[in-house]
Design a protein around this motif. Structure first.
Motif, mmCIF file in Angstrom:
data_model
loop_
_atom_site.group_PDB
_atom_site.id
_atom_site.type_symbol
_atom_site.label_atom_id
_atom_site.label_comp_id
_atom_site.label_asym_id
_atom_site.label_seq_id
_atom_site.Cartn_x
_atom_site.Cartn_y
_atom_site.Cartn_z
ATOM 1 N N ASP A 67 40.273 -14.685 28.833
ATOM 2 C CA ASP A 67 39.414 -13.655 28.249
ATOM 3 C C ASP A 67 38.341 -14.331 27.400
ATOM 4 O O ASP A 67 38.550 -15.442 26.890
ATOM 5 N N ALA A 68 37.237 -13.648 27.216
ATOM 6 C CA ALA A 68 36.173 -14.196 26.372
ATOM 7 C C ALA A 68 36.647 -14.362 24.935
ATOM 8 O O ALA A 68 36.274 -15.314 24.254
ATOM 9 N N ASP A 69 37.470 -13.445 24.472
ATOM 10 C CA ASP A 69 38.045 -13.533 23.129
ATOM 11 C C ASP A 69 39.350 -14.320 23.236
ATOM 12 O O ASP A 69 40.326 -13.838 23.813
ATOM 13 N N THR A 70 39.360 -15.511 22.684
ATOM 14 C CA THR A 70 40.533 -16.386 22.803
ATOM 15 C C THR A 70 41.454 -16.320 21.580
ATOM 16 O O THR A 70 42.364 -17.141 21.453
ATOM 17 N N THR A 71 41.246 -15.350 20.717
ATOM 18 C CA THR A 71 42.046 -15.259 19.493
ATOM 19 C C THR A 71 43.539 -15.178 19.802
ATOM 20 O O THR A 71 44.337 -15.949 19.247
ATOM 21 N N GLU A 72 43.940 -14.273 20.671
ATOM 22 C CA GLU A 72 45.359 -14.077 20.970
ATOM 23 C C GLU A 72 45.960 -15.277 21.686
ATOM 24 O O GLU A 72 47.064 -15.727 21.344
ATOM 25 N N ILE A 73 45.256 -15.833 22.654
ATOM 26 C CA ILE A 73 45.812 -16.961 23.407
ATOM 27 C C ILE A 73 45.890 -18.208 22.532
ATOM 28 O O ILE A 73 46.799 -19.031 22.702
ATOM 29 N N ARG A 74 44.976 -18.366 21.608
ATOM 30 C CA ARG A 74 45.068 -19.493 20.671
ATOM 31 C C ARG A 74 46.359 -19.407 19.869
ATOM 32 O O ARG A 74 47.043 -20.403 19.665
ATOM 33 N N GLU A 75 46.675 -18.215 19.391
ATOM 34 C CA GLU A 75 47.882 -18.034 18.593
ATOM 35 C C GLU A 75 49.132 -18.280 19.438
ATOM 36 O O GLU A 75 50.072 -18.939 18.996
ATOM 37 N N LYS A 76 49.140 -17.774 20.656
ATOM 38 C CA LYS A 76 50.297 -17.980 21.532
ATOM 39 C C LYS A 76 50.457 -19.456 21.885
ATOM 40 O O LYS A 76 51.577 -19.974 21.931
ATOM 41 N N PHE A 77 49.354 -20.143 22.144
ATOM 42 C CA PHE A 77 49.428 -21.562 22.493
ATOM 43 C C PHE A 77 49.901 -22.381 21.291
ATOM 44 O O PHE A 77 50.713 -23.292 21.436
ATOM 45 N N PHE A 78 49.413 -22.041 20.108
ATOM 46 C CA PHE A 78 49.881 -22.692 18.883
ATOM 47 C C PHE A 78 51.386 -22.498 18.727
ATOM 48 O O PHE A 78 52.130 -23.450 18.458
#
Length: 132
Positions: free
Chosen positions: A44-55
């Protein structure tokens, strides 16, 4: 006599702050590197959620707190990535972003080499498209 215990990669990296830097650099690179368009378009263009999940995932994967499992259950990497066609080019684009992020995250060279190898194995594991 006390015995020395080996540090986990999470501890060797320095914990949450350097891990957050690694994750953020990875996604910043993925969003701006011209040669990784295929992988960028899988997100997705907004990577906020995936950044948190990857962290959260990397925290546990590296031997730190099991945040991902606590929030989402077992990672089931192959199952979660089954909707994406992942071949050599997608793996290589992902690894390019991670290699650059690792290079920009302060750490011991032995840890960097270990992580590059571990990410390469994981990238191969996630491939789900035969190459001819």
């Amino acid at each position: 006599m006390a015995t020395a215990t080996a540090q986990t990669p999470y501890q060797q990296l320095g914990g949450d702050q350097p891990l957050r830097h690694l994750v953020d650099r990875f996604y910043d690179i993925m969003l701006t590197e011209p040669s990784v368009e295929i992988v960028r378009n899988m997100h997705d263009a907004d990577t906020t959620e995936i950044r948190e999940k990857f962290f959260d995932f990397l925290s546990g994967w590296l031997g730190g707190p099991s945040r991902y499992i606590e929030k989402h259950g077992h990672p089931r990497l192959r199952a979660r990535h089954r909707f994406f066609s992942i071949g050599e080019s997608e793996r290589d684009q992902w690894l390019l972003c991670m290699s650059k992020a690792l290079a920009e995250t302060p750490m011991d060279s032995a840890l960097r080499a270990h992580l590059e190898q571990a990410f390469a194995k994981t990238g191969d594991f996630l491939r789900n498209r035969p190459e001819y």
